[in-house]
Design a protein around this motif. Structure first.
Motif, short mmCIF file in Angstrom:
data_model
loop_
_atom_site.label_atom_id
_atom_site.label_comp_id
_atom_site.label_asym_id
_atom_site.label_seq_id
_atom_site.Cartn_x
_atom_site.Cartn_y
_atom_site.Cartn_z
N LYS A 1 0.89 -1.46 0.31
CA LYS A 1 0.11 0.76 -0.83
C LYS A 1 1.17 1.22 -0.11
O LYS A 1 1.12 1.49 0.74
CB LYS A 1 -0.84 0.00 1.42
N GLY A 2 0.72 1.35 -1.08
CA GLY A 2 2.33 2.73 -0.95
C GLY A 2 3.06 2.69 -2.52
O GLY A 2 2.59 1.98 -3.38
N LEU A 3 4.31 3.43 -2.60
CA LEU A 3 4.97 2.80 -3.63
C LEU A 3 5.04 1.28 -4.09
O LEU A 3 5.47 0.48 -2.95
CB LEU A 3 6.46 3.51 -3.44
N ASP B 1 2.07 4.60 -7.08
CA ASP B 1 1.76 4.53 -6.14
C ASP B 1 -0.42 3.92 -5.57
O ASP B 1 -0.58 4.56 -6.84
CB ASP B 1 1.20 5.68 -5.04
N VAL C 1 -1.29 3.14 -4.21
CA VAL C 1 -3.12 4.22 -3.41
C VAL C 1 -3.38 5.39 -3.94
O VAL C 1 -4.94 5.09 -4.52
CB VAL C 1 -2.90 5.02 -2.25
N SER C 2 -2.75 5.94 -4.46
CA SER C 2 -2.91 7.48 -5.39
C SER C 2 -3.34 7.42 -6.98
O SER C 2 -3.79 7.47 -8.01
CB SER C 2 -2.17 8.68 -4.94
N ALA D 1 8.06 3.19 2.79
CA ALA D 1 7.57 3.77 1.68
C ALA D 1 6.55 2.86 1.27
O ALA D 1 5.37 3.59 1.34
CB ALA D 1 8.16 4.04 -0.03
N ALA D 2 6.40 1.63 1.73
CA ALA D 2 5.32 0.81 1.08
C ALA D 2 4.57 0.44 2.90
O ALA D 2 3.40 -0.12 2.80
CB ALA D 2 5.45 -0.39 1.23
N THR D 3 4.53 1.38 3.89
CA THR D 3 3.98 1.39 5.25
C THR D 3 2.36 2.11 4.74
O THR D 3 2.32 2.70 3.48
CB THR D 3 4.27 2.24 6.50
N ALA E 1 -0.85 4.01 4.12
CA ALA E 1 -0.67 5.68 4.05
C ALA E 1 -1.46 5.89 5.14
O ALA E 1 -2.58 5.52 5.68
CB ALA E 1 -1.70 5.89 2.70
#
Ligand SMILES: [Zn+2]
Length: 116
Positions: A50-52, A72, A74-75, A99-101, A103
């Motif tokens: 969830k993230g990059l 990303d 999420v976005s 980065a994958a923590t 959001a």
């Protein structure tokens, strides 16, 4: 409309591209020495952050070439694309550094927040 920047052709509509899965996965050298579990991990196990996320994409309706992307999940925002074998963008250094923590709630789309 989502725009993806092909490293060879420049920005194009997402409809011209095909997702190719997680990027940066090298085929193991001595496959005959691998256990079934190790082979299964190589073939099937992928990150689902969830993230990059380091991904590979193909400009299927354009030049047809494969390239790397940092997106990303999420976005959906692309933080960079680069040719196979080239240097990744600076944001690539954030992978593996949290980065994958998950959001923050502020980064989640409004519709998802309203469903709770
Ligand atoms: Zn292209």
């Amino acid at each position: 409309m989502l725009i993806i920047d092909c490293p060879w052709c420049g920005p194009r509509a997402e409809s011209e591209f095909a997702y190719g899965g997680e990027g940066g996965i090298a085929r193991p050298g001595a496959t005959e020495a691998m256990s079934d579990e190790q082979w299964g991990d190589y073939v099937f196990m992928r990150k689902n952050p969830k993230g990059l996320h380091h991904e590979q994409w193909r400009h299927a309706s354009g030049c047809g070439k494969w390239f790397n992307a940092l997106r990303d999940t999420v976005s959906y925002r692309f933080h960079g694309t680069w040719k196979i074998g080239a240097e990744p963008p600076p944001a690539f250094a954030r992978l593996g550094q949290g980065a994958a923590t998950p959001a923050t709630p502020a980064a989640l789309p409004a519709a998802e927040g309203a469903a709770r």
